[in-house]
Design an enzyme around this catalytic site. Structure first.
Site, PDB file in Angstrom:
ATOM      1  N   SER A   1       0.827  -1.205   0.000  1.00 34.65           N
ATOM      2  CA  SER A   1       0.000   0.000   0.000  1.00 34.65           C
ATOM      3  C   SER A   1       0.868   1.263   0.000  1.00 34.65           C
ATOM      4  CB  SER A   1      -0.948  -0.031   1.204  1.00 34.65           C
ATOM      5  OG  SER A   1      -1.933   0.968   1.100  1.00 34.65           O
TER       6      SER A   1
ATOM      7  N   HIS B   1      -7.896  -4.836  -1.315  1.00 31.80           N
ATOM      8  CA  HIS B   1      -6.640  -4.194  -0.954  1.00 31.80           C
ATOM      9  C   HIS B   1      -5.895  -4.939   0.164  1.00 31.80           C
ATOM     10  CE1 HIS B   1      -3.868  -0.825  -0.840  1.00 31.80           C
ATOM     11  NE2 HIS B   1      -4.002  -0.754   0.464  1.00 31.80           N
TER      12      HIS B   1
ATOM     13  N   ASP C   1      -9.775  -4.003  -5.569  1.00 24.19           N
ATOM     14  CA  ASP C   1      -9.128  -2.839  -4.960  1.00 24.19           C
ATOM     15  C   ASP C   1      -9.305  -1.615  -5.853  1.00 24.19           C
ATOM     16  OD1 ASP C   1      -7.563  -1.105  -3.540  1.00 24.19           O
ATOM     17  OD2 ASP C   1      -5.689  -2.212  -3.818  1.00 24.19           O
TER      18      ASP C   1
END
Length: 287
Positions: free
Chosen positions: A116, A245, A213
């Protein structure tokens, strides 16, 4: 003093304390479900508060070590990461105080990676390494691994515009994490806007994206931007169907997470054997 007067004073004091408490606990902003920031400067973390102490993994024998940095808005996270990399690399010439690094680290096969926002920081750190000629003879960054990297842009692409709530969340995160940025097309957030993208200091990049995501299309767009920049390397994107995600961070023992881990190990090992890894990784099964 009569009992009635004492009671009145007590009510007044309690009312005053209530006002003070209310003012000090007013919410400045909230990025749900991650953090809540109060006007008095307090930060309340809503998830991800579990802490695992540095230790030796009983299965692999790998030892972890904590390095703690202060909490400040960006760009401090980029700066801290850059300085951390320079500190690690400084041990390549026998300097530094970390015996473990001098004894075991292979500075000719260095990898950076992250999940991320960590993927975003890893990318920008490798870009900065490409602009720093002092690192030329100290270490070789073989490759980079980005898992659901947090990239964004001013103009929506792919499925971003079709999910206004998650789009607003992504933009809120950036606005509050980096109040002084140049916006959503800041090169730190949108690599396609970076004139130095071709200077990415590695030859191999592996990117994982998750089908559900909202950042999925940014991972694919990153691949296109790298190719367009004339960067001299090989990039591969692997899309994991049916997942959202950071699925492998949230559920590290799932079947798909274990496949990703094995593929990452393969990617790291290929750095010592192959100049290219295209075609050596296949898509993660959908079930």
């Amino acid at each position: 003093m009569s009992g009635k007067k004492c009671f009145s004073y007590l009510l007044l004091i309690l009312h005053f304390l209530t006002i003070v408490a209310t003012n000090s606990s007013d919410v400045l902003y909230e990025i749900y479900p991650f953090i809540r920031v109060y006007k008095d400067g307090r930060v309340e973390r809503l998830i991800g508060t579990e802490v695992v102490p540095a230790s030796v993994d009983p299965t692999t024998g790998v030892r972890s070590k904590d390095v703690i940095s202060p909490e400040h808005p960006l760009p401090i996270g980029y700066q801290d990461s850059w300085h951390a990399l320079k500190w690690v690399v400084s041990h390549s010439e026998g300097n530094g105080n970390e015996t473990w690094l001098k004894k075991y680290a292979d500075f000719m096969h260095v990898y950076l990676g992250g999940d991320s926002a960590g993927g975003n920081i890893a990318h920008n750190t490798v870009i900065r390494a490409g602009l720093d000629h002092e690192m030329d003879h100290r270490a070789v960054i073989d490759g980079m691994f980005l898992n659901c990297p947090h990239f964004w842009g001013k103009t929506p692409i792919g499925n971003e515009a079709r999910n206004p709530e998650r789009k607003a969340l992504m933009e809120s995160i950036w606005i509050h994490a980096y109040p002084n940025s140049t916006g959503f097309d800041d090169p730190l957030l949108n690599p396609a806007m970076d004139p130095n993208l071709s200077k990415l200091r590695c030859k191999r990049v592996l990117v994982y994206v998750a089908e559900k995501d909202i950042l999925r299309d940014r991972g694919w767009y990153y691949e296109k931007a790298l190719r367009k920049s004339k960067w001299d390397g090989v990039v591969k994107v692997v899309e994991v169907k049916g997942e959202d995600h950071d699925f492998n961070v949230i559920s590290p023992n799932s079947t798909k997470a274990k496949i990703v881990l094995r593929q990452l190990a393969s990617f790291l090992n290929q750095g010592k054997m192959l100049h290219s890894f295209a075609g050596h990784l296949t898509a993660v099964p959908s079930n």
